[in-house]
Write a protein that holds these residues in place. Structure first.
Motif, PDB file in Angstrom:
ATOM      1  N   MET A   1       0.837  -1.186   0.000  1.00 34.25           N
ATOM      2  CA  MET A   1       0.000   0.000   0.000  1.00 34.25           C
ATOM      3  C   MET A   1       0.874   1.238   0.000  1.00 34.25           C
ATOM      4  O   MET A   1       1.877   1.290   0.696  1.00 34.25           O
TER       5      MET A   1
ATOM      6  N   ASN B   1      -4.302  -0.513  -1.800  1.00 35.16           N
ATOM      7  CA  ASN B   1      -3.046  -0.615  -2.521  1.00 35.16           C
ATOM      8  C   ASN B   1      -2.697   0.555  -3.424  1.00 35.16           C
ATOM      9  O   ASN B   1      -2.237   1.591  -2.977  1.00 35.16           O
ATOM     10  N   PHE B   2      -2.947   0.410  -4.765  1.00 38.00           N
ATOM     11  CA  PHE B   2      -2.471   1.386  -5.721  1.00 38.00           C
ATOM     12  C   PHE B   2      -3.366   2.619  -5.831  1.00 38.00           C
ATOM     13  O   PHE B   2      -3.372   3.272  -6.840  1.00 38.00           O
TER      14      PHE B   2
ATOM     15  N   GLN C   1      -0.073  -6.977  -8.963  1.00 42.44           N
ATOM     16  CA  GLN C   1       0.393  -6.710  -7.609  1.00 42.44           C
ATOM     17  C   GLN C   1      -0.734  -6.185  -6.720  1.00 42.44           C
ATOM     18  O   GLN C   1      -0.780  -6.452  -5.519  1.00 42.44           O
ATOM     19  N   ASN C   2      -1.653  -5.463  -7.303  1.00 44.09           N
ATOM     20  CA  ASN C   2      -2.756  -4.892  -6.539  1.00 44.09           C
ATOM     21  C   ASN C   2      -3.940  -5.837  -6.402  1.00 44.09           C
ATOM     22  O   ASN C   2      -4.960  -5.474  -5.817  1.00 44.09           O
TER      23      ASN C   2
ATOM     24  N   LEU D   1      -9.743  -2.287  -7.490  1.00 50.83           N
ATOM     25  CA  LEU D   1      -8.353  -2.745  -7.505  1.00 50.83           C
ATOM     26  C   LEU D   1      -7.700  -2.427  -8.840  1.00 50.83           C
ATOM     27  O   LEU D   1      -6.522  -2.050  -8.897  1.00 50.83           O
TER      28      LEU D   1
ATOM     29  N   ASP E   1      -7.681   1.646  -9.284  1.00 49.09           N
ATOM     30  CA  ASP E   1      -6.639   2.268  -8.471  1.00 49.09           C
ATOM     31  C   ASP E   1      -5.265   2.109  -9.109  1.00 49.09           C
ATOM     32  O   ASP E   1      -4.452   3.042  -9.098  1.00 49.09           O
ATOM     33  N   ALA E   2      -5.007   0.932  -9.661  1.00 48.11           N
ATOM     34  CA  ALA E   2      -3.714   0.699 -10.309  1.00 48.11           C
ATOM     35  C   ALA E   2      -3.568   1.563 -11.554  1.00 48.11           C
ATOM     36  O   ALA E   2      -2.492   2.118 -11.821  1.00 48.11           O
TER      37      ALA E   2
ATOM     38  N   LEU F   1       4.570  -3.675  -3.707  1.00 48.16           N
ATOM     39  CA  LEU F   1       3.739  -3.113  -2.663  1.00 48.16           C
ATOM     40  C   LEU F   1       4.169  -3.725  -1.338  1.00 48.16           C
ATOM     41  O   LEU F   1       4.712  -4.840  -1.311  1.00 48.16           O
TER      42      LEU F   1
END
Length: 501
Positions: free
Chosen positions: A1, A10-11, A288-289, A300, A303-304, A364
């Protein structure tokens, strides 16, 4: 995060952070002659009376006048029967001889395996092929180096027509397009367990189609982070291990002229037009996210995507006016760059004096996912010599032969293809250009966002939908909204290749 987004998944990006601006012969059978001993008809009733002296007018009038006896007729029958028997015996001998010669010719003929490669010239393959042919005198390997342009289409078209090579190099992401043409790896070569122990997880995962493993990798590659060693040293920086660290360093190393134009970029991220391998980078970020690349419709994924575009929209450490990221890095005008190992050759060609190092991609917190993108050897399922083809690939994938190939490759360029076998990792971990890729191989993943495969197929189509999303966000659209269209397009492409569950 991300450090500045502790309350978001996370992203998730936070623009409000204090940021800087910017071919068989047939057997021939001989037809038997009609050798039946047909009797001559006797004198018919109503013939001339005996003693008329008219024998000359009727050749059948008197057998005695022809001086033919019954013993002589029997002798002719015997001779003709013998001739018939001899003809039959001769025919049988000729037939058996033809079969023998045919089998002998077949056993003495060479099996020719046609092998389409891509990146290695014949001089690299010559030694290992010659050694295999010497140990297998009935086998001839016809190696052909193909051009990558339109390669997937040529290969698939040839196989669809029942032609094409016995062995061919394919990308790890091509099974949706080529899987139905491929032979599965026999257990005598590698069974499921030994395959998994020999090669990296990404190989077994991506080269398995309908429960069968369809390829053997002879190399490995993926993404790593390249950084300009001189820039880092002069500013006391150390290579980042997390995305937060990368973002901070990128801002600090970005330089602009008086007009605000970037003269030294911190990192090449944020746009699709001039960031080489951007689709691999975005795919990595999303994996990764925890995003589902097949259906990037949740937060998810969005956000990435937002985080990816943040580097150009908000931080302005890179923009679309700059040259390609590979060129910028090679010229010393880019501090950090993402690319596969083979980009080293391009960079060194552009600038032999550039000091740079390569490290694993950022993670992350608590995560460990890397990106793979490599090629493997496959066998055509309609090949007449599948067994021989797989045995040859077993030979090529052995430790000893891979080492010979690496040595041959290194004789014509800076280094060879990174080893595909897990039990050879220690041989390359200290290699300055390859070590970071090998280090990440055990936890690398792949999807249909692999750049530079030139497949004009599944990767090309899906990348286009994601590209539209990146461009939309950079033009002011919301990431979640942009990805709705991407999700629909990706589903359509996956359905086209029978990949929807």
């Amino acid at each position: 995060m991300l450090s500045d987004q502790s309350n978001l998944p996370n992203f998730q990006s936070n623009p409000s952070q204090n940021l800087r601006e910017g071919n068989t012969s047939s057997n021939q059978f001989f037809p038997q002659a009609d050798l039946t001993n047909k009797p001559v008809p006797s004198q018919p009733f109503g013939g001339l009376p005996s003693g008329t002296g008219a024998q000359g007018s009727n050749p059948r009038a008197s057998l005695s006048s022809l001086n033919i006896n019954t013993r002589g007729g029997f002798r002719w029958k015997t001779i003709l029967t013998g001739v018939a028997l001899l003809a039959l015996l001769g025919g049988a001998i000729l037939f058996l001889a033809s079969v023998f010669l045919k089998n002998k010719t077949k056993s003495n003929s060479k099996i020719v395996l046609t092998y389409w490669g891509l990146f290695e010239p014949e001089v690299v393959m010559q030694q290992v092929i010659s050694e295999y042919e010497a140990a297998h005198p009935n086998i001839k390997i016809n190696y052909i180096q193909e051009n990558l342009k339109y390669y997937r289409e040529r290969l698939q078209s040839a196989w669809a027509q029942g032609k094409g090579p016995d062995i061919a190099r394919i990308h790890q992401s091509w099974l949706p397009m080529l899987g139905t043409y491929l032979s599965s790896v026999p257990s005598s070569v590698y069974d499921q367990a030994s395959y998994g122990l020999t090669f990296y997880p990404s190989a077994k995962e991506s080269l398995t189609f309908q429960g069968q493993i369809l390829g053997i990798p002879l190399m490995y590659d993926g993404l790593s982070l390249f950084y300009n060693e001189d820039l880092f040293r002069s500013t006391g920086k150390v290579p980042p291990k997390t995305w937060d660290e990368l973002r901070q360093i990128a801002q600090e190393l970005t330089a602009r002229d008086e007009q605000g134009k970037i003269t030294t970029a911190g990192v090449a991220l944020g746009v699709s037009s001039n960031v080489d391998h951007w689709s691999d980078i975005l795919g990595l970020m999303m994996l990764q996210n925890g995003a589902n690349l097949a259906d990037p419709s949740d937060s998810l994924a969005s956000d990435a995507l937002s985080y990816f575009t943040l580097f150009s929209k908000v931080d302005r450490v890179w923009d679309a006016t700059l040259p390609s990221s590979t060129f910028a890095f090679a010229k010393g005008n880019l501090a950090m760059y993402f690319g596969p190992s083979w980009r080293v050759f391009d960079i060194k060609e552009l600038n032999p004096d550039l000091n740079f190092k390569i490290v694993p991609v950022p993670q992350l917190p608590g995560g460990r996912i890397a990106w793979s993108s490599f090629w493997a050897e496959a066998v055509f399922k309609n090949s007449s010599y599948q067994k021989e083809a797989w045995e040859f690939l077993k030979y090529l994938s052995s430790k000893e032969v891979l080492m010979k190939l690496y040595q041959a490759e290194s004789s014509i360029r800076l280094f060879g293809e990174p080893y595909s076998r897990q039990d050879m990792a220690d041989l390359l971990k200290a290699q300055p250009y390859v070590g970071a890729f090998i280090e990440q191989a055990p936890y690398a993943k792949n999807w249909y966002l692999s750049s530079n495969t030139q497949d004009n197929g599944i990767n090309h189509q899906i990348i286009k939908y994601y590209e539209d999303a990146v461009n939309s966000v950079n033009n002011g659209a919301d990431a979640a909204s942009a990805l709705k269209t991407t999700s629909q397009g990706v589903a359509q492409v996956l359905g086209q290749y029978g990949m929807l569950k």
